[in-house]
Design an enzyme around this catalytic site. Structure first.
Site, PDB file in Angstrom:
ATOM      1  N   SER A 166      75.814  51.166  21.849  1.00 39.16           N
ATOM      2  CA  SER A 166      74.689  51.965  22.133  1.00 39.16           C
ATOM      3  C   SER A 166      73.289  51.221  21.627  1.00 39.16           C
ATOM      4  CB  SER A 166      75.215  52.507  20.399  1.00 39.16           C
ATOM      5  OG  SER A 166      73.231  53.305  20.295  1.00 39.16           O
TER       6      SER A 166
ATOM      7  N   TYR B  73      76.369  53.806  10.945  1.00 39.26           N
ATOM      8  CA  TYR B  73      76.634  53.620  12.625  1.00 39.26           C
ATOM      9  C   TYR B  73      75.593  52.540  13.212  1.00 39.26           C
ATOM     10  CZ  TYR B  73      76.314  55.042  17.139  1.00 39.26           C
ATOM     11  OH  TYR B  73      76.205  55.682  18.569  1.00 39.26           O
TER      12      TYR B  73
END
Length: 247
Positions: free
Chosen positions: A142, A155
């Protein structure tokens, strides 16, 4: 040239979003798909869709946070198609909170899925790939693995972990065994994530951000590009983000 023809790929988190789109795109390029997720109904629908389009696919319910299930998934793929050429580590979890929230359950869920889940899937396929002396492992990362947001500390940390482990894999597995490892780092993708944010203010902000999001199919094309390379070529990391995303 299509280097993917007749390869076998395990795709985790394949029942929706990027995993579903990637499985379908790879099947269109002649890849035999082993789709894995926790939802049997969605898996069955995906497999039926791929087969109806002339592709080859099998589904298996698996929770990759469980090592035994991840290993059984790899064994199922080999038994079904005779080999495991590609692993797409895609099953992931993105939850938002500030540190002051002490959202410990959320922290642990993300660590279990985004880190341990990836490692378990790798542990499942690696013996097969080492014996073959070939294979590709694509760890879905990501843009959060490149920069940090204050409301997504854990995250982001899991995605930085993915970056670090994949670079280590490239230098070890790639250099010493010819097993290629790479990452794709998407920006904002329209996978329905914004509607799942529980905090009302956070959900509104997420929905606003999601207006610029690109589709899972856009990432799936990047997956095909990254994997469809000759054996002496590795695409180390591919960042795919909306044109109007300013971070």
């Amino acid at each position: 040239m299509n280097y993917l023809e007749n390869k076998t790929a395990i795709v985790t988190g394949a029942s929706s979003g990027i995993g579903k789109a990637a499985a379908k795109a790879l099947a269109e390029n002649g890849v035999k798909i082993v789709a894995a997720a926790r939802n049997q109904e969605r898996l069955d629908a995906l497999v039926a869709d791929i087969r109806a389009s002339g592709g080859r696919a099998a589904g298996r319910v698996a929770d990759v946070t469980n090592l035994a299930e991840a290993q059984a998934l790899a064994a199922f793929a080999k038994e079904t198609y005779g080999t495991v050429d590609i692993l797409i580590n895609n099953a992931g979890l993105m939850l938002f909170s500030y540190w002051s929230d002490l959202a410990i359950d959320d922290w642990n869920q993300m660590i279990d899925t985004n880190i341990k889940g990836y490692l378990n899937a790798i542990a499942g396929v690696l013996p097969i790939m080492l014996a073959q002396k070939s294979g590709q492992i694509l760890n879905m990362d990501s843009v959060a693995g490149h920069q940090v947001d204050p409301a997504a500390g854990i995250y982001c940390a899991t995605k930085f972990f993915v970056q670090a482990m994949t670079e280590s894999m490239r230098k070890d597995l790639g250099v010493n065994y010819g097993i290629r490892a790479n990452t794709i780092s998407p920006g904002v993708i329209n996978t329905g994530w914004a509607d799942k944010v529980t905090d009302p203010a956070g959900r509104q902000a997420a929905q606003e951000l999601n207006k610029i999001a690109i589709d899972p199919d856009d990432v799936a094309r990047a997956v095909v590009y990254a994997l469809n390379q000759p054996e002496n070529v590795t695409v180390n990391d591919l960042i795919i983000s909306p044109t109007r995303q300013n971070w």
